[in-house]
Scaffold this motif. Structure first.
Motif, PDB file in Angstrom:
ATOM      1  N   ALA A  42       0.863  -1.597  -0.173  1.00 45.76           N
ATOM      2  CA  ALA A  42      -0.056  -0.113  -0.204  1.00 45.76           C
ATOM      3  C   ALA A  42       0.773   1.308   0.428  1.00 45.76           C
ATOM      4  CB  ALA A  42      -1.160  -0.121   1.122  1.00 45.76           C
ATOM      5  N   ASP A  44       3.827   1.390  -1.088  1.00 47.81           N
ATOM      6  CA  ASP A  44       4.652   1.485  -2.480  1.00 47.81           C
ATOM      7  C   ASP A  44       3.633   2.219  -3.602  1.00 47.81           C
ATOM      8  OD1 ASP A  44       6.883   0.285  -1.712  1.00 47.81           O
ATOM      9  OD2 ASP A  44       6.566  -1.462  -2.622  1.00 47.81           O
ATOM     10  N   ALA A  45       2.132   1.638  -2.882  1.00 49.26           N
ATOM     11  CA  ALA A  45       1.210   2.397  -4.300  1.00 49.26           C
ATOM     12  C   ALA A  45       0.791   4.239  -3.933  1.00 49.26           C
ATOM     13  CB  ALA A  45      -0.735   1.104  -3.945  1.00 49.26           C
ATOM     14  N   LYS A  48       3.956   5.656  -5.682  1.00 49.22           N
ATOM     15  CA  LYS A  48       3.395   6.351  -6.767  1.00 49.22           C
ATOM     16  C   LYS A  48       2.919   6.367  -7.950  1.00 49.22           C
ATOM     17  CE  LYS A  48       5.265   1.434  -8.315  1.00 49.22           C
ATOM     18  NZ  LYS A  48       4.532  -0.948  -8.205  1.00 49.22           N
ATOM     19  N   ASP A  83      -6.152   1.521   0.943  1.00 52.03           N
ATOM     20  CA  ASP A  83      -4.844   3.173   1.094  1.00 52.03           C
ATOM     21  C   ASP A  83      -5.368   3.241  -0.635  1.00 52.03           C
ATOM     22  OD1 ASP A  83      -3.913   1.572  -2.703  1.00 52.03           O
ATOM     23  OD2 ASP A  83      -3.859  -0.030  -1.645  1.00 52.03           O
ATOM     24  N   ILE A  86      -1.983   4.882  -5.761  1.00 53.80           N
ATOM     25  CA  ILE A  86      -2.072   4.525  -8.103  1.00 53.80           C
ATOM     26  C   ILE A  86      -3.212   3.217  -8.171  1.00 53.80           C
ATOM     27  CG2 ILE A  86      -0.152   2.608  -8.000  1.00 53.80           C
ATOM     28  CD1 ILE A  86      -1.327   5.481  -9.905  1.00 53.80           C
ATOM     29  N   GLY A  87      -3.366   2.236  -7.043  1.00 55.97           N
ATOM     30  CA  GLY A  87      -4.668   1.710  -7.326  1.00 55.97           C
ATOM     31  C   GLY A  87      -4.252   0.514  -8.941  1.00 55.97           C
ATOM     32  N   MET A  88      -5.216  -0.325  -9.247  1.00 58.59           N
ATOM     33  CA  MET A  88      -4.824  -1.020 -10.802  1.00 58.59           C
ATOM     34  C   MET A  88      -5.739  -1.482 -11.536  1.00 58.59           C
ATOM     35  SD  MET A  88      -2.876  -4.868  -8.249  1.00 58.59           S
ATOM     36  CE  MET A  88      -3.737  -4.707  -6.496  1.00 58.59           C
ATOM     37  N   HIS A  96      -0.648  -8.008 -11.904  1.00 53.82           N
ATOM     38  CA  HIS A  96       0.426  -8.929 -10.644  1.00 53.82           C
ATOM     39  C   HIS A  96       0.023  -9.523  -9.294  1.00 53.82           C
ATOM     40  CE1 HIS A  96       2.192  -4.756 -12.494  1.00 53.82           C
ATOM     41  NE2 HIS A  96       1.654  -4.070 -12.061  1.00 53.82           N
ATOM     42  N   LEU A  97      -1.222 -10.390  -9.536  1.00 56.06           N
ATOM     43  CA  LEU A  97      -1.666 -11.093  -8.697  1.00 56.06           C
ATOM     44  C   LEU A  97      -2.050 -11.749  -9.129  1.00 56.06           C
ATOM     45  CD1 LEU A  97      -4.279  -8.484  -6.869  1.00 56.06           C
ATOM     46  CD2 LEU A  97      -1.924  -8.332  -6.537  1.00 56.06           C
ATOM     47  N   GLY A 129       5.603 -10.639  -0.344  1.00 53.29           N
ATOM     48  CA  GLY A 129       4.659  -9.914  -1.299  1.00 53.29           C
ATOM     49  C   GLY A 129       2.941 -10.734  -0.397  1.00 53.29           C
ATOM     50  N   PHE A 130       2.292  -9.881  -1.263  1.00 53.69           N
ATOM     51  CA  PHE A 130       0.767  -9.996  -1.246  1.00 53.69           C
ATOM     52  C   PHE A 130       0.485 -11.373  -1.615  1.00 53.69           C
ATOM     53  CE2 PHE A 130      -2.690 -11.641  -3.758  1.00 53.69           C
ATOM     54  CZ  PHE A 130      -3.962 -10.293  -3.798  1.00 53.69           C
ATOM     55  N   THR A 177      -6.867   0.842  -3.398  1.00 55.93           N
ATOM     56  CA  THR A 177      -7.074  -0.458  -3.789  1.00 55.93           C
ATOM     57  C   THR A 177      -8.068  -1.368  -1.854  1.00 55.93           C
ATOM     58  OG1 THR A 177      -5.061  -0.871  -4.775  1.00 55.93           O
ATOM     59  CG2 THR A 177      -5.411  -2.757  -3.006  1.00 55.93           C
ATOM     60  N   HIS A 261      12.598  -5.820   0.074  1.00 57.00           N
ATOM     61  CA  HIS A 261      11.376  -7.156   0.247  1.00 57.00           C
ATOM     62  C   HIS A 261      11.914  -8.245   0.205  1.00 57.00           C
ATOM     63  CE1 HIS A 261       8.496  -4.331  -2.704  1.00 57.00           C
ATOM     64  NE2 HIS A 261       9.849  -4.041  -3.149  1.00 57.00           N
TER      65      HIS A 261
HETATM   66  P1  ADP Z   1       6.377  -6.505  -4.314  1.00 56.27           P
HETATM   67  O1  ADP Z   1       5.522  -5.706  -3.478  1.00 56.27           O
HETATM   68  O2  ADP Z   1       7.407  -6.990  -4.123  1.00 56.27           O
HETATM   69  O3  ADP Z   1       6.344  -6.192  -6.027  1.00 56.27           O
HETATM   70  P2  ADP Z   1       3.969  -8.059  -4.167  1.00 56.27           P
HETATM   71  O4  ADP Z   1       3.608  -9.519  -4.723  1.00 56.27           O
HETATM   72  O5  ADP Z   1       4.188  -8.014  -2.464  1.00 56.27           O
HETATM   73  O6  ADP Z   1       5.325  -8.031  -4.625  1.00 56.27           O
HETATM   74  O7  ADP Z   1       3.799  -7.266  -4.881  1.00 56.27           O
HETATM   75  C1  ADP Z   1       3.182  -7.936  -6.188  1.00 56.27           C
HETATM   76  C2  ADP Z   1       2.558  -6.299  -7.338  1.00 56.27           C
HETATM   77  O8  ADP Z   1       1.098  -6.229  -6.883  1.00 56.27           O
HETATM   78  C3  ADP Z   1       2.740  -4.950  -6.206  1.00 56.27           C
HETATM   79  O9  ADP Z   1       4.465  -5.184  -7.193  1.00 56.27           O
HETATM   80  C4  ADP Z   1       2.685  -4.130  -7.641  1.00 56.27           C
HETATM   81  O10 ADP Z   1       2.563  -4.060  -8.310  1.00 56.27           O
HETATM   82  C5  ADP Z   1       0.814  -4.831  -7.028  1.00 56.27           C
HETATM   83  N1  ADP Z   1       0.233  -4.516  -5.760  1.00 56.27           N
HETATM   84  C6  ADP Z   1      -0.399  -5.170  -4.704  1.00 56.27           C
HETATM   85  N2  ADP Z   1      -0.392  -4.139  -4.108  1.00 56.27           N
HETATM   86  C7  ADP Z   1      -0.438  -3.083  -4.616  1.00 56.27           C
HETATM   87  C8  ADP Z   1      -1.733  -1.833  -3.850  1.00 56.27           C
HETATM   88  N3  ADP Z   1      -2.072  -2.068  -2.419  1.00 56.27           N
HETATM   89  N4  ADP Z   1      -1.746  -0.823  -4.704  1.00 56.27           N
HETATM   90  C9  ADP Z   1      -1.508  -0.833  -6.039  1.00 56.27           C
HETATM   91  N5  ADP Z   1      -0.848  -2.490  -6.888  1.00 56.27           N
HETATM   92  C10 ADP Z   1      -1.102  -3.178  -5.886  1.00 56.27           C
END
Ligand code: ADP
Ligand code: MG
Length: 634
Positions: A42, A44-45, A48, A83, A86-88, A96-97, A129-130, A177, A261
């Motif tokens: 969150a 990082d987002a 960005k 959060d 920037i969102g997705m 990413h997921l 990560g996620f 997000t 990370h």
């Molecule tokens: P990392 O953080 O090392 O890139 P993660 O598995 O934690 O790997 O997350 C994967 C990707 O998912 C992130 O790089 C980002 O692009 C996206 N992402 C995850 N959580 C969020 C969020 N809250 N808002 C926007 N993008 C997200």
């Protein structure tokens, strides 16, 4: 509940499935880290968004107060993170997921052993990560909308973490997000304000934006629960802007895990603020372990760059040389412009002077580590020594400093461990020794038993034993250390300088004179297989040895060049024989020129084998040897 359209079910990439499985089964003792990971994402987002909004302020959609909110529902057994970063978009979510983008992931996964203890260490190199959400949740719902997209272009991602996930397009009024964790039945402890607050304080206090939890308000009987009031539970200031004395070790460590990370604590860090002509802060870390992709060209490297506290880019590579690519950290400049690009960074003279200052900082930090924590430094060297060896060639200005950080195996170190520093070597050098002696080769076993070491063993002189592929190349860049020059003991005419007494030298000359005839005979017998024949002073036990010409390529470099398909200049070895050896005495006394020739060739080939080289004509060697063996047995 809004309408869901374009619903589809997709499978996770194989690597994600493996990672999920591993995570769920091996991180059970440290479950609470899921929150750290989600908050880190969150944050990082939000970084960005803040950056993109510099050029597109409309992305903020009026809501400029950036934050993360964590809430919970005891009855539903859920924890929710929200959060306004920037969102997705829908595509973002699917990539990413659903996949892991890192290069080399598949190779990495192949290394997993199935042994959970070992694998949980590996996972640390990878970052969790996620997907760590599935450590505590048996269903995860993600609602997201990329900043700048219409409210109707929200996306709902949902998965039970078992191989597939669903995505659908939904309405989402706010950008950013929201992640809803449906906790597993045994994990209800996390749907609790105190628990969440403690985890956030423990792992996420350093996060620079506010993390809010609902204020605990006592329910008033007969009244509806009021709308939650939110309170910030973390410190919410950029860690590197705080004075060093006020930051606890644990905070430095958690911050490292967030930016790198990484799963493990760093070995060491260096936090500095520079004021004057240039103004910037830096926080640099030495990781405890090498990432799995350290040697991959496209692997991420570089620092996180901020300009006046605003995140600008990840993996800014221009601030450190390549041989320090394993260093993680943050640099925050007051001089750069917020719209600085990678291209500008490569040319900006400001960056050059920052780079040399940051490089010094890292080298100083490593020096300190080596001095104060020698055991830890050993670990560092095991992980990163090979990369550090690229240093002298890349970073001329710091050659001496880097040389001081190198560690070598030596004739005095046990088991070929790389633990001897050049300073240590010189400190225990023999009286009158003004050189640093080394020998390179393919394997430790080979160099350890090399005939080249005989005279050194006899005189008790230490020799560094270098068997990494990069070593010969490295030594071609190292000329001296502390005013003492390096000498390859397999090269040229070994001159032991003051280590040989005048009498020794005279005696050797006398012997050489008496063997002039033998030298000529061997020369004739070996012909152009060698460049020179001479009497050796470096042998005690072996009959003969091959020396490399002063200017010729060594064996290792030759093999590397040959393997890469390059033409290697032809060079012939120098044949040195031990005048006192019984075989040489026998050779000298051999009247038959054919047998003399065979024996000379056998000695030559054996010397090549002892040096770890392969024979050009092995069959001829065997034939000659067998001939002699037959003659011996009659
Ligand atoms: P990392 O953080 O090392 O890139 P993660 O598995 O934690 O790997 O997350 C994967 C990707 O998912 C992130 O790089 C980002 O692009 C996206 N992402 C995850 N959580 C969020 C969020 N809250 N808002 C926007 N993008 C997200
Ligand atoms: Mg992450």
């Amino acid at each position: 509940m809004s309408v869901e359209t374009q619903k589809e079910t997709l499978g996770f990439q194989t690597e994600v499935k493996q990672l999920l499985h591993l995570m769920i089964h091996s991180l059970y003792s440290n479950k609470e880290i899921f929150l750290r990971e989600l908050i880190s994402n969150a944050s990082d987002a939000v970084d960005k968004l803040r950056f993109e909004a510099l050029s597109k302020p409309e992305l903020l959609e009026g809501g400029a107060e950036l934050k993360i909110r964590v809430s919970f529902d005891k009855d539903a057994n859920t924890v929710t993170l929200e959060d306004n970063g920037i969102g997705m978009s829908r595509d973002d979510v699917v990539t990413h997921l659903g996949t892991i983008a890192k290069s080399g992931t598949a190779d990495f996964m192949k290394n997993l052993s199935g042994d959970q203890k070992k694998d949980s260490h590996l996972i640390g190199q990878f970052g969790v990560g996620f997907y760590s959400a599935f450590i505590v949740a048996d269903q995860v719902d993600v609602f997201s909308r990329r900043a700048g997209l219409a409210a109707s272009e929200g996306v709902h991602w949902s998965s039970k973490g078992e191989g597939e996930f669903e995505v659908a397009t939904v309405d989402k009024a706010d950008r950013g997000t929201r992640i809803v964790l449906h906790l597993k039945s045994g994990e209800n402890e996390f749907a609790d304000g105190w628990r969440l607050r403690n985890i956030i304080k423990k792992y996420s206090d350093h996060i620079a934006l506010p993390i809010e939890l609902p204020k605990e308000v006592a329910a008033v009987e007969g009244e509806d629960k009021p709308a939650p009031e939110w309170e910030t539970v973390n410190r919410a200031s950029a860690l590197w802007t705080r004075p060093r004395t006020e930051v606890k070790d644990e905070e430095y460590q958690e911050f490292y895990k967030h930016i790198a990370h990484d799963f493990e604590n760093p070995l060491s860090w260096s936090h500095n603020k520079v004021e004057g002509k240039l103004e910037y802060s830096s926080l640099l870390y030495v990781p405890a372990r090498a990432p799995f992709d350290l040697y991959q060209r496209e692997a991420p490297k570089g620092l996180k760059l901020y300009v006046q506290r605003v995140f600008v880019m990840d993996q800014a590579e221009s601030f450190l040389p390549l041989y320090l690519r394993f260093i993680k950290g943050v640099v925050d400049s007051n001089d750069l412009s917020l719209n600085v690009s990678r291209e500008i960074l490569q040319k900006d003279p400001i960056i050059d002077s920052m780079k040399s200052a940051l490089t010094k900082r890292v080298l100083d930090m490593l020096e300190k580590l080596a001095k104060n924590e020698p055991e830890q430094y050993k670990g560092f060297w095991k992980n990163f020594g090979q990369v550090m060896k690229e240093g002298p060639a890349e970073d001329f200005a710091n050659k001496e400093k880097i040389a001081g950080l190198l560690r070598f195996a030596s004739t005095l170190a046990e088991d070929g461990e790389q633990v001897v520093s050049l300073a240590e070597y010189l400190a225990r050098a023999k009286e009158g020794q003004d050189k640093i002696y080394f020998l390179t080769g393919e394997t430790y076993a080979q160099v350890k038993n090399s005939p080249h070491l005989e005279v050194f063993r006899k005189k008790g002189i230490e020799v560094l034993l270098l068997t990494d592929r990069i070593d010969e190349w490295l030594m071609s860049y190292l000329n001296e250390f502390d005013g003492k020059s390096f000498v390859d003991v397999a090269r040229g005419d070994l001159d032991l300088g003051n280590l040989d007494s005048e009498e020794d030298k005279k005696a050797a000359e006398e012997v050489a004179k008496t063997k002039e005839g033998l030298v000529e005979r061997i020369k004739t017998a070996l012909g152009d297989a060698v460049s020179e024949v001479r009497v050796s002073h470096r042998l005690t036990d072996s009959p003969a040895i091959l020396a490399i010409g002063e200017q010729d390529l060594g064996l290792q470099m030759r093999q590397i060049l040959e393997a890469s398909g390059q033409k290697v200049p032809d060079s012939k070895p120098i044949f040195e024989f031990n005048p006192g050896h019984p075989l040489i005495e026998k050779l000298d006394a051999e009247p038959d020129e054919d047998r003399f020739g065979d024996l000379s060739h056998i000695l030559l080939d054996q010397a090549a084998l002892a040096a770890g080289d392969s024979l050009k004509d092995p069959a001829a060697y065997v034939r000659r040897l067998n001939k002699l063996l037959v003659e011996l047995s009659v």
